[in-house]
Design a protein around this motif. Structure first.
Motif, PDB file in Angstrom:
ATOM      1  N   UNK A   1       0.832  -1.210   0.000  1.00  0.00           N
ATOM      2  CA  UNK A   1       0.000   0.000   0.000  1.00  0.00           C
ATOM      3  C   UNK A   1       0.868   1.261   0.000  1.00  0.00           C
ATOM      4  N   UNK A   2       1.931   1.278   0.779  1.00  0.00           N
ATOM      5  CA  UNK A   2       2.819   2.445   0.813  1.00  0.00           C
ATOM      6  C   UNK A   2       3.496   2.670  -0.545  1.00  0.00           C
ATOM      7  N   UNK A   3       3.888   1.590  -1.180  1.00  0.00           N
ATOM      8  CA  UNK A   3       4.515   1.698  -2.497  1.00  0.00           C
ATOM      9  C   UNK A   3       3.526   2.263  -3.513  1.00  0.00           C
ATOM     10  N   UNK A   4       2.308   1.732  -3.518  1.00  0.00           N
ATOM     11  CA  UNK A   4       1.296   2.241  -4.451  1.00  0.00           C
ATOM     12  C   UNK A   4       0.970   3.707  -4.148  1.00  0.00           C
TER      13      UNK A   4
ATOM     14  N   UNK B   1       3.628   5.770  -5.698  1.00  0.00           N
ATOM     15  CA  UNK B   1       3.456   5.833  -7.155  1.00  0.00           C
ATOM     16  C   UNK B   1       2.376   6.855  -7.505  1.00  0.00           C
ATOM     17  N   UNK B   2       1.257   6.802  -6.769  1.00  0.00           N
ATOM     18  CA  UNK B   2       0.163   7.752  -7.020  1.00  0.00           C
ATOM     19  C   UNK B   2       0.597   9.193  -6.776  1.00  0.00           C
ATOM     20  N   UNK B   3       1.561   9.390  -5.886  1.00  0.00           N
ATOM     21  CA  UNK B   3       2.067  10.735  -5.593  1.00  0.00           C
ATOM     22  C   UNK B   3       3.163  11.161  -6.566  1.00  0.00           C
TER      23      UNK B   3
ATOM     24  N   UNK C   1      -5.775 -12.001  -5.724  1.00  0.00           N
ATOM     25  CA  UNK C   1      -4.536 -11.392  -5.234  1.00  0.00           C
ATOM     26  C   UNK C   1      -4.576  -9.869  -5.239  1.00  0.00           C
ATOM     27  N   UNK C   2      -5.736  -9.298  -5.477  1.00  0.00           N
ATOM     28  CA  UNK C   2      -5.880  -7.856  -5.329  1.00  0.00           C
ATOM     29  C   UNK C   2      -5.679  -7.496  -3.862  1.00  0.00           C
ATOM     30  N   UNK C   3      -5.179  -6.319  -3.601  1.00  0.00           N
ATOM     31  CA  UNK C   3      -4.873  -5.939  -2.225  1.00  0.00           C
ATOM     32  C   UNK C   3      -6.100  -5.965  -1.323  1.00  0.00           C
TER      33      UNK C   3
ATOM     34  N   UNK D   1      -2.654   0.426  -8.948  1.00  0.00           N
ATOM     35  CA  UNK D   1      -1.910   0.888 -10.114  1.00  0.00           C
ATOM     36  C   UNK D   1      -1.163  -0.280 -10.755  1.00  0.00           C
ATOM     37  N   UNK D   2      -0.977  -0.215 -12.013  1.00  0.00           N
ATOM     38  CA  UNK D   2      -0.188  -1.235 -12.708  1.00  0.00           C
ATOM     39  C   UNK D   2       1.276  -0.986 -12.405  1.00  0.00           C
ATOM     40  N   UNK D   3       1.961  -2.017 -12.008  1.00  0.00           N
ATOM     41  CA  UNK D   3       3.396  -1.879 -11.752  1.00  0.00           C
ATOM     42  C   UNK D   3       4.152  -1.862 -13.053  1.00  0.00           C
TER      43      UNK D   3
END
Length: 137
Positions: free
Chosen positions: A41-44, A47-49, A106-108, A135-137
């Motif tokens: 969640x922190x990584x996503x 990315x959103x930021x 496997x969605x968060x 978000x797509x990695x």
């Protein structure tokens, strides 16, 4: 008779230890999933930021999800498999489309709901008011 009673006293401590060991195993498995969830969640969020993707952080996510699968196999085999599959997703995200993520569970949000059910099986699982798209990695 004294031998039987003596034998029972030898077994009782082992029986009393089982629930505590089981509880510790469960807590460790849940802790591993929580770390994987939080870090993902922190990584996503980053990315959103606008921070962009990071190969190093994605490699860490693979390790977190793989580490979560190992102790979880003793508690919930389905969730352990999903953690393992989530690690594979983090390793090769381009090989999964949204339908595959949903089908594999496997969605968060799906994994978080399974985690919360194990954390407190008597409570209702929180359903988010709005479905957040990963978000797509």
């Amino acid at each position: 008779m004294s031998e039987i009673i003596g034998g029972l006293f030898g077994v009782v401590p082992n029986l009393l230890a089982l629930p505590k060991e089981r509880r510790e195993l469960r807590d460790n498995a849940l802790r591993e999933i929580l770390v994987a969830l939080d870090e993902t969640y922190l990584y996503y969020r980053d990315i959103e930021r606008g921070k962009g993707r990071s190969d190093d952080r994605e490699a860490l996510l693979v390790r977190y999800w793989s580490a979560a699968a190992i102790p979880m196999r003793h508690i919930d085999r389905d969730l352990a498999q999903r953690c393992d599959q989530k690690a594979e997703y983090c390793l090769n995200p381009d090989t999964y489309d949204a339908d595959a993520v949903k089908e594999l569970g496997i969605g968060l949000e799906s994994v978080r709901n399974a985690y919360r059910t194990l954390l407190n099986p008597r409570s209702l699982v929180h359903k988010p008011s709005a479905v957040r798209r990963e978000p797509r990695l």
